[in-house]
Design an enzyme around this catalytic site. Sequence first.
Site, PDB file in Angstrom:
ATOM      1  N   THR A 168       0.835  -1.187   0.000  1.00 51.43           N
ATOM      2  CA  THR A 168       0.000   0.000   0.000  1.00 51.43           C
ATOM      3  C   THR A 168       0.871   1.237   0.000  1.00 51.43           C
ATOM      4  OG1 THR A 168      -1.721   1.182   1.208  1.00 51.43           O
ATOM      5  CG2 THR A 168      -0.115  -0.027   2.520  1.00 51.43           C
ATOM      6  N   SER A 218      -2.902  -8.194   1.424  1.00 51.08           N
ATOM      7  CA  SER A 218      -1.931  -9.101   2.052  1.00 51.08           C
ATOM      8  C   SER A 218      -2.311 -10.556   1.818  1.00 51.08           C
ATOM      9  CB  SER A 218      -1.843  -8.814   3.554  1.00 51.08           C
ATOM     10  OG  SER A 218      -1.428  -7.490   3.789  1.00 51.08           O
ATOM     11  N   HIS A 252       2.121  -6.628   4.758  1.00 48.77           N
ATOM     12  CA  HIS A 252       1.085  -5.723   5.262  1.00 48.77           C
ATOM     13  C   HIS A 252       0.586  -4.849   4.129  1.00 48.77           C
ATOM     14  CE1 HIS A 252       2.988  -1.704   5.200  1.00 48.77           C
ATOM     15  NE2 HIS A 252       4.136  -2.356   5.385  1.00 48.77           N
ATOM     16  N   CYS A 253      -0.668  -4.449   4.231  1.00 51.88           N
ATOM     17  CA  CYS A 253      -1.225  -3.411   3.370  1.00 51.88           C
ATOM     18  C   CYS A 253      -1.719  -2.330   4.306  1.00 51.88           C
ATOM     19  CB  CYS A 253      -2.286  -3.982   2.446  1.00 51.88           C
ATOM     20  SG  CYS A 253      -3.465  -5.089   3.246  1.00 51.88           S
ATOM     21  N   SER A 254      -3.017  -2.020   4.253  1.00 56.35           N
ATOM     22  CA  SER A 254      -3.556  -1.071   5.223  1.00 56.35           C
ATOM     23  C   SER A 254      -4.179  -1.834   6.392  1.00 56.35           C
ATOM     24  CB  SER A 254      -4.594  -0.162   4.568  1.00 56.35           C
ATOM     25  OG  SER A 254      -5.108   0.760   5.497  1.00 56.35           O
TER      26      SER A 254
END
Length: 1367
Positions: A1171, A1282, A1274-1276
């Site tokens: 992200t 993910s 990880h993303c948000s």
Amino acid sequence: MIRWKYELHSLIWLFLVLHLSKCQSDSLTTSAEQHELFAIKKDSLSPWSQILVSLPRRHPLYQSFAAKIQDVTENISDEVRDSNKTFVSSDDAPYSIRIHALRAGHRYSIAIHGQKDGSTSLIKEESVVMDPRAPDFRSMDSDIQVAEHNITMRTIKNDSYLQDSFSIEYRQINPDKKFPVLQILDIPEQKNLEFYLGNLNSGFDYSVRVIAHKDGMSSRPWISTLTTKPSPLKEVNINQNAGSCVEVSWQNDEFSGADFYTIQYSLQSTPNNSTNMTIPSTESSISICDSMLQGEAYQIIATVQKGGQVSEPLITKFQLRPLPPIDFRVRADLKRGKYKLLAELPTSSKIDKCQITVAGDEAERSVNYANIEQTKSGHKICWFNFALSPGERFDFSISSMANESASQKLQKSIVLTPAFDFNAFGLTLQESNGGIELIWPKSEVFMTRVKDIWNKVVGAESLLNMRITPIGNNDETDKTLKFETSPKNIDPVFAKNLVKGACYRVQLFTVTKTGIISETRHNETIRMSSPAVNVSLESVTRSSATLRIVFSTHHDSTSISNCQMHIVVRDMNGKSVFDKRMQLTATFAPLLNLDGLSPFHKYTVNTQIICGSGSSETPQCPAATRTMRQLSFSTRQDKPAAVQDLKVEPLNSYSVMLTWLPPALPNGILTHYAVNVTKIGSDETRTIDVGVSSNRSDHTVQVVIDELFGGHTYSFSVRAVTEAGFGENSPVVPTVSMPLMAPPVPTVAPMIMKESVGSHNMIVRFPTTMFDNRNGEIKQFAIIVSETTADESINRWIESDNGTYTWQQVQRFDVWPSYVAKLQDIQKVKQDVDVSIFEELGEDETCLEVRADRICNGPLRSASKYRVRIRLFTSPTLFTDSPPSQVMTTGSATPAIPLLTVVAVLIVIAFVGIVGTIFLFFWNRTKKARLAAAAFKNGPSKEKESQWEALKMMMAERAADCLAKLGLDATTPPPSSTTSSNSPTSTSTTMTDCGSNPHLGAPNAGGHRRTRSLRERTGVEHRLERLSSGPVHRTPLYTVVTGANTNKSRPVRIEDFADHVRLMSADSDFRFSEEYDMMRNVGVGQSVAASELPINRPKNRFTNIPSYDHSRVKLSNPNNIEGGDYINANYVPGFSSRREFIAAQGPLPTTRDHFWQMTWEQQCPAIIALTKCVEKGRDKCHQYWPDHENVPVLYGDIEVTIVAEKEFDEFVIRDIRLEKSGPDGRVTRFVRHWHYMAWPDFGAPSHPNGIIQFSRMFRHHLPHSPHNAPTIVHCSAGVGRSGTFISIDRLLQSSSFGDPIDVFGTVCEMRYERCQMVQNEQQYIFIHYCILQVLQGSSPSPTSTSTGAHHNAGFVQDGQMIVESGF
């Protein structure tokens, strides 16, 4: 009467008393236990303070008794007088009264009273003087001072004690000696009491008795034994013997007593660190041997002890002589040009310096001192340099010294030998021109230095002698060559005409003019060099070689008679293939044949000439070895051996992957491989040449073989080829049966001949080139006819896009759906010959007479639009449709609608409205039941579902027919809901409920079904579309591996995956939606207690994305702070491990330090960020890494530094260094940060190529972790993107090993570890397209609709549509 009785009782008692008194007086002498009645006696144990009054056992007149005490001493003050006291009898002691606490020497009046019934009468009164008490000289207030000849005793008198005088008796115990008794009167006013005992002998024990006297009474004596202090020793004598012992003797006073002597000795420098010894009084000397260090200064303190008395100390100080030197030697010191005396000293003695005395016949006596040095080995030495003349005699004397005390002398008389050092003089001894040569240094400066040293330590007139003696040859041992030289003549000394290969002993030494030979000699054995030979290659073949050996120069036989040649031939692996020794002769010139060599192998020839290896040689002269130049050669090439590990694996229906390892014995340089491909059951064989290059680390050769045909069996053989020819065939000839698949999508569409179009028939033409047999031989073809509407769309009434009807079944529709007009077998044709096939449609007028489910080529409808496509079959269940033809309209116009038809349509519409009203009323009443049934798959029975589907279908069909007859179905659909007519998508469905051919299907001519309303598809208002049909349970597709638990896993074989994706994509991705909905509740309901703690809630970026307790990552929390171990992250399984990944939310500003703490503690090798920090103006992830390279930033206790950064089109890679201080110092680790920035939130990338490249690069560069450390993704929120990335990475690895692809099972497994992994259907479909992109390579990415949802417009192969077959 009473008085008479009382008087009678008194008389009787008086008689008893008189009788008892008489009896007691009679028995007083016989029994000590009989006491006089009311006797008053002083206590035998404490006669100075206690009195005992005896009482009768039963007294007829008294019940109890009391004793009253009064101090009646005369001539004392009131302070000294004792107070009056009364003591009464008690039940505890009824037969006596003990009177205590009386004062010694006092006179007391004691009155005894009897008591009865309250009356008291005096029975007896008596006066008693208490015994005096002797003073106690051991009390705290006392002091006894002892001297050698007297004892003084002091104490303080007790004020309450009275005495008249004291007597002191004392006498010597051993030997016994009595002294007069001292009588001392007491002076009452004097409190201090002091006794002096004089004229005593020192060191003896005395018995002392002190007695107090009062009124003729004597106290018990105070008795003690006192010892006088002994006299000190008269003298102490200390003698050091020749060894390491010290004799200590002393003399004691003959009139003084002693029990033992104490000797305490210590170094004078450290008097507190002493050693104590106790010696019996019978001894007068002692030897101390081990504990004293020679050469040290000591003091001895000697005392005499008698009892507890110690005499005055006698202190004696003395110095021990050091030990003499062990040995010394005198050698020449060439560096200083002097003679050096080097003495070795004992380590077990203190030595400060050495004293050296030198005297000669012509030299004066000199005394020198040298300091002590310690060598690295711990030895002590001292040395001194003397300018002495070599060849003369000198007397040397050396002694050790410590504190000016000298040891015994060590003396030697030595004749100084001349010095000699081969290396120091720079001499060179070498073989030269068949002889041995001794050479002086060439440098004039060096020779000047040599001459100076020579004159000082060798002698100006001394000479250097050289002796050369043959070794090992008995007849020459007496032929010693002698030479003399000196620095005055620096010409080389040369011994010529020596025997080649013989051994000689060379001796070098110096001699003075007086004939004194140097102690140092240079001895060297030299063997004359061996003769040289040349080894050359005469010839070489594939398996043999010939070597020729000749001498480099001519030699006679005597010079080489004791020499051998050792020849060793080794292959490229160092293994010896030839090893032989041969005697050398003058005519030695052999040819060596080397047989049994391996083809195309490199060999090396090592040759050595060894002289002096015979048995007559002495070990003093080793053999001389001469190594010749190494010769290398290679054998010729040969045919290679067979290839290894030949395997074949089908890739699709027309190509295979062939792999093998190169031959173990290539026997040359491989030029290529010859691959023979043979079709089983025919003579057809073709040969393919394959290059030898391989880009794999295990050297495996891979080649793809194309142009095969599905449904046939092939065998494969591989031969390696060198310039020598073809190698052997592979021992294993693998065979493979190519899978039969649906035919490839034709590249051309059928064409309707315009000139042949009539009102009810037309002719269609299509080429035979569309019969592509790659996927299997095409057995049949069918002609599919579809009527189109005004907007050229196809009637979609049939549920399946590939489903078809027969001609008779479509007659009930206003717009005919697809039906099969013809089904015909195909004769074998040549694919490379373009031949057209013509087929007429609508030619059979008898179709109404046959069964409805029979295929019949009935007449077409006039004035109607039609499309035609060709369906090709490799088997009844595997087929492919061609692209549809252009729309063609049949002849004559449609007649006007009669009035009766309009009225009939209105009646039908009214009927439909009534039925709909009744249905809606029923729908509202059963709403709750339907909602409950919709929550479970096994809700309403299939029978009710079928009835409801039939009702909806019938209502929609009637409405569509009516609207079509009224011309109300010509509305143009919105542009976003239509797609091009040449890109349809079809699915495979078996139509068993309509009676059509189960092996034929109809293509979908529309776009994404979910983007089109019901009116656009059927002409009915969209409100009918919202009527629920309940949950529809579909059986898994045939592509799913049989036997799998489809509720948790749906594995698909790699070869079936493309078909699986096509089938799932059909009907606007309906099966994708259905399968994704099945996972909606997977993992829901697990414990999230840590996430819901009030202190941890601010650490969650999203309140609906908690972290499951059983799989969450726990931070170290040494202080046990509540919530201190929490971070929103979970372990997620990957391909290699159950904890291969950590799925985490994007860090918040408050959890940034926790994120780095997790990275450090889990030893993560990589971080995957999917992200941007800000997307569409919203914060998605806090930037947790530094802004600039090589600028360290401290996050918590971890220092983070970006050391490198590289940008790509869609992502950035950063190398990050982490540093942290620990108990063992500063620890450094490295983490690679993979940042993909082209992934939209809540969606999927527009094309899979970017994320596939990103995933493959990450997996290729991921460093090996010895601890199986997880990678952070990880993303948000840490669930959608993910989960998608982890699934892609895991499935790509799984597919590379040939394992079935299980997207459904992978996502389910992740959702048990972290909630909502793969967050929406679009991402779930995107995973399938990524895997398919990797497997097929040429497949394009999925596109997106205008609403942003994932849209499947069909797969395209070779630029054309793919139409999937049914079951």
